[in-house]
Design a protein around this motif. Sequence first.
Motif, PDB file in Angstrom:
ATOM      1  N   PRO A 141     -17.630  26.534  39.624  1.00  0.00           N
ATOM      2  CA  PRO A 141     -17.083  27.485  40.421  1.00  0.00           C
ATOM      3  C   PRO A 141     -18.139  28.259  41.046  1.00  0.00           C
ATOM      4  N   PHE A 142     -19.304  28.014  40.898  1.00  0.00           N
ATOM      5  CA  PHE A 142     -20.440  28.736  41.586  1.00  0.00           C
ATOM      6  C   PHE A 142     -20.625  28.097  43.256  1.00  0.00           C
ATOM      7  N   ALA A 143     -20.247  26.757  43.183  1.00  0.00           N
ATOM      8  CA  ALA A 143     -20.401  26.209  44.454  1.00  0.00           C
ATOM      9  C   ALA A 143     -19.865  26.914  45.791  1.00  0.00           C
ATOM     10  N   GLY A 144     -20.755  27.083  46.748  1.00  0.00           N
ATOM     11  CA  GLY A 144     -20.422  27.784  47.799  1.00  0.00           C
ATOM     12  C   GLY A 144     -19.149  27.403  48.753  1.00  0.00           C
ATOM     13  N   ARG A 145     -18.994  26.230  48.781  1.00  0.00           N
ATOM     14  CA  ARG A 145     -17.710  25.603  49.727  1.00  0.00           C
ATOM     15  C   ARG A 145     -16.395  25.783  48.790  1.00  0.00           C
ATOM     16  N   ILE A 146     -16.445  25.916  47.765  1.00  0.00           N
ATOM     17  CA  ILE A 146     -15.219  25.719  47.145  1.00  0.00           C
ATOM     18  C   ILE A 146     -13.719  26.502  47.539  1.00  0.00           C
ATOM     19  N   PHE A 147     -14.264  27.556  48.482  1.00  0.00           N
ATOM     20  CA  PHE A 147     -13.030  27.992  49.349  1.00  0.00           C
ATOM     21  C   PHE A 147     -12.206  27.269  50.249  1.00  0.00           C
ATOM     22  N   VAL A 507      -7.066  44.605  42.215  1.00  0.00           N
ATOM     23  CA  VAL A 507      -6.678  43.368  43.070  1.00  0.00           C
ATOM     24  C   VAL A 507      -7.963  42.759  43.511  1.00  0.00           C
ATOM     25  N   ILE A 508      -8.157  41.605  43.190  1.00  0.00           N
ATOM     26  CA  ILE A 508      -9.355  40.968  43.496  1.00  0.00           C
ATOM     27  C   ILE A 508      -9.012  39.882  44.800  1.00  0.00           C
ATOM     28  N   HIS A 509     -10.009  39.969  45.763  1.00  0.00           N
ATOM     29  CA  HIS A 509     -10.117  38.877  46.805  1.00  0.00           C
ATOM     30  C   HIS A 509     -11.686  37.979  46.391  1.00  0.00           C
ATOM     31  N   SER A 510     -11.187  36.738  46.265  1.00  0.00           N
ATOM     32  CA  SER A 510     -12.260  36.013  45.709  1.00  0.00           C
ATOM     33  C   SER A 510     -12.160  34.521  46.272  1.00  0.00           C
ATOM     34  N   VAL A 511     -13.306  33.781  46.321  1.00  0.00           N
ATOM     35  CA  VAL A 511     -13.701  32.377  46.791  1.00  0.00           C
ATOM     36  C   VAL A 511     -13.066  31.636  45.640  1.00  0.00           C
ATOM     37  N   GLY A 512     -13.283  32.385  44.410  1.00  0.00           N
ATOM     38  CA  GLY A 512     -13.038  31.349  43.008  1.00  0.00           C
ATOM     39  C   GLY A 512     -13.167  32.345  42.056  1.00  0.00           C
ATOM     40  N   PRO A 513     -13.200  31.823  40.990  1.00  0.00           N
ATOM     41  CA  PRO A 513     -13.235  32.528  39.554  1.00  0.00           C
ATOM     42  C   PRO A 513     -14.313  33.681  39.552  1.00  0.00           C
ATOM     43  N   SER A 564     -20.884  31.386  31.015  1.00  0.00           N
ATOM     44  CA  SER A 564     -21.495  30.170  30.078  1.00  0.00           C
ATOM     45  C   SER A 564     -20.304  29.238  29.345  1.00  0.00           C
ATOM     46  N   ASP A 565     -19.109  29.594  29.556  1.00  0.00           N
ATOM     47  CA  ASP A 565     -18.044  28.827  28.973  1.00  0.00           C
ATOM     48  C   ASP A 565     -17.728  27.589  30.045  1.00  0.00           C
ATOM     49  N   TYR A 566     -18.351  27.674  31.189  1.00  0.00           N
ATOM     50  CA  TYR A 566     -18.111  26.525  32.248  1.00  0.00           C
ATOM     51  C   TYR A 566     -19.311  25.664  32.009  1.00  0.00           C
ATOM     52  N   ASN A 567     -18.929  24.229  32.368  1.00  0.00           N
ATOM     53  CA  ASN A 567     -19.871  23.343  31.794  1.00  0.00           C
ATOM     54  C   ASN A 567     -20.638  22.676  33.141  1.00  0.00           C
ATOM     55  N   VAL A 568     -20.240  23.190  34.247  1.00  0.00           N
ATOM     56  CA  VAL A 568     -21.286  22.709  35.305  1.00  0.00           C
ATOM     57  C   VAL A 568     -21.573  24.082  36.160  1.00  0.00           C
ATOM     58  N   HIS A 569     -22.787  24.477  36.274  1.00  0.00           N
ATOM     59  CA  HIS A 569     -23.618  25.099  36.925  1.00  0.00           C
ATOM     60  C   HIS A 569     -24.380  24.611  37.950  1.00  0.00           C
ATOM     61  N   VAL A 584     -13.670  17.811  34.053  1.00  0.00           N
ATOM     62  CA  VAL A 584     -13.874  18.728  35.202  1.00  0.00           C
ATOM     63  C   VAL A 584     -12.861  19.795  34.926  1.00  0.00           C
ATOM     64  N   GLY A 585     -13.151  21.194  35.238  1.00  0.00           N
ATOM     65  CA  GLY A 585     -12.268  22.141  35.209  1.00  0.00           C
ATOM     66  C   GLY A 585     -11.566  22.344  33.820  1.00  0.00           C
ATOM     67  N   TYR A 586     -10.141  22.417  33.887  1.00  0.00           N
ATOM     68  CA  TYR A 586      -9.243  22.593  32.578  1.00  0.00           C
ATOM     69  C   TYR A 586      -9.406  21.326  31.806  1.00  0.00           C
TER      70      TYR A 586
END
Length: 723
Positions: A141-147, A507-513, A564-569, A584-586
Amino acid sequence: MKVPSLNAAAAVLLVATAADAAGSLTPRSWDEAYNMANTLVGEMSLEQKVNITTGAGWEKTLCVGQTGSTTNPDFPSLCLQDGPLGVRIAHNVTAGLSGITASQSWDKKALRKRGEYMGKEFRGKGAHFQLGPDVEIMRSPFAGRIFESFGEDPYLNGVAGVETTIGIQSQGVIATGKHYILNNQEHNRMNASSVVDDRTLREIYAYPFARVIEAGIGSIMCSYNRINGTYSCENDATLNKLLKEEMGFQGVVQSDWGATHSTSQSANHGLDVTMPGDIDMGDGLSYFGKNLTEAVKRGDVSEDRVTDMARRTVASYYKMRQDEDFPEISINSFNESEAPEVLVQGNHGHLVREMGAAAVVLLRNNDNTLPLSDSLKKIAIVGSDAGISPDGINCGQFQACDNGTLAMGYGSGAAYFPYLVSPYEGIKNRAGDDVEIVHTFDDWNTDAAADLAKTADIALVFANSDSGEQVEVLDGNNGDRNNLTLWHNGDNLIKAVADANENTVVVIHSVGPVTMPWVNHPNIKAIVWPGLPGQESGNSLADVLFGDVNPSGRLPYTIAKEESDYNVHIDLNHTIEFKEKLLVGYKYFDAMNIDPLFEFGFGLSYTNFTYSNLKVKTSDNNNTIATATVSVKNSGDVAGDEIVQAYISFPESAGEPPKLLRGFEKVHLKKGRRSTVTFDFTKTELSIYDLEKADWVIPSGEFTLHIGASSRDIRLSATFTLN
Ligand code: BGC
């Protein structure tokens, strides 16, 4: 034969007229396109063929990239233009939903329509290639182009990629699947090596590419990074073997801009066109061009291979019928003020508004706080994300700026807004004169925000989180996000408002989590997640807040309780090992039994749906291996749309994660109505990649089908056995 009644005949005519009005065309088959390409390329000299493989040079052309042309025989210079959400570096275009938000709709028809209107606009501007869709997996979820792409799941990326591709290509524009492959973060993207096993490569990362290839995509862009040590654009294993032989890709492989690193190795290993042509951007040199001609003369590259390279471009051109009446290029990427004014937006803004509303995910709605009640007298709107940036709607190089409402990420995946309806404006317009709207866009003065919130019946507090391509550093983030916290003091602002008003809506506008440290605050009654909705942002949001549209968006990724719950940083090593393999993910959260805050596939509605009567049967007719039907009823008080999701647990011996998304359907149901939803499962949904056999196989044993409203809200399950 029954003679059709007059009415039936008239209906047919009407349908035909509607199709014509939509202006779609049917692409030619690859066979037909190749026959035509063979004739044309057969008349070309070696130098002419090489010319088609070589971009005309950085900043030397009207478009961000253009192929070389030939005369006698004549073949035009083709225009390649970004990006995945609309025509970049152009005015009078539509800037709609980002890929990630389009996928939040889980609506195949809407995704198709989005592809169609984008294709229409690229065509209208004379662009032969759209540099999208992006179907890269959100590995982190940290990756820049996920959007830019469609989230953490390969199946969802595949479906969204297919609908987008078919839509774009129905307008005679060549769609480009990117970035192939394993370019899943921005840090070190120019040289890091992604190391992955063959099964993970296919089941997670190549899977959506396989789907868009089946849908006839005309182009694939190889990525900057290395794969198992070798650059993507000269990688025999991923280009020749996997993409062209195994997945049967017949179109043209183009390099990402500056991703070519050699002449013979690239040509021999599967690259067909080098973009934008240069060795180093702007140097006027090329690994192809003269160097490729010489390599052929030396015998390092066969002329047959160069023929194949040129033919792939020419075939894609014929496939999309670009030989029939294609508009002149009216983009001028490096001299924008010189571009002729060509209006291509039509009424696409309506589609953007509609789809933006369909994509809103309602994450919480305690005490039926939403839709907003007619009896409200005063609404407080808080946060810079509710307004327009003081620097303008198109601030920052590549849209890398975030001091107003966020409606897209930044980098080559952005486009200019023709206008941008802010949430403040959208809400104010919809609320009308009888409701008093007070606001503050100052994120740092939490006392003022609290004082204002206190005076209102309800407080809407806005915050965001941005990311993009590594071409720009924004607020210390080099494309990838440094963390998942809200920007601009968002967490403190939300807390201050919630402390002050017991009817707080976030209300949240976000590229990801993002992380939500305030999530358990009792005054936060509702949480609304519109994603990156594009130019109609405020209108789409108001449609849902006021109940004109019943929300049906679903998360295309997992929102975790803690970072820290995510496995990929983000991995700063030059060798990036994809150690998580299939998790990956869920799939990781399921396998490790970690409770997410909001799970993949989650989203609320203003009504309720009940599920019953799940039946699954195996069959051996045609491609369908198993068919399931389930009855879904709108058991609430208002009409609404449900996204019925199908997950499959494979036999244990298959070694798959606990369950995989393998189908979804959006159904509209009036209050009290019921409908039967059908899922057909084929080899595409039921096979795994067997490393020993080096092939896709359907494992034998007991499968469990789970039907539900999210990945964690399974309503019914049934088993079936395959031998
Ligand atoms: C990006 C591509 C884009 C290309 C052309 C590259 O930096 O990675 O996605 O299509 O530039 O602008």
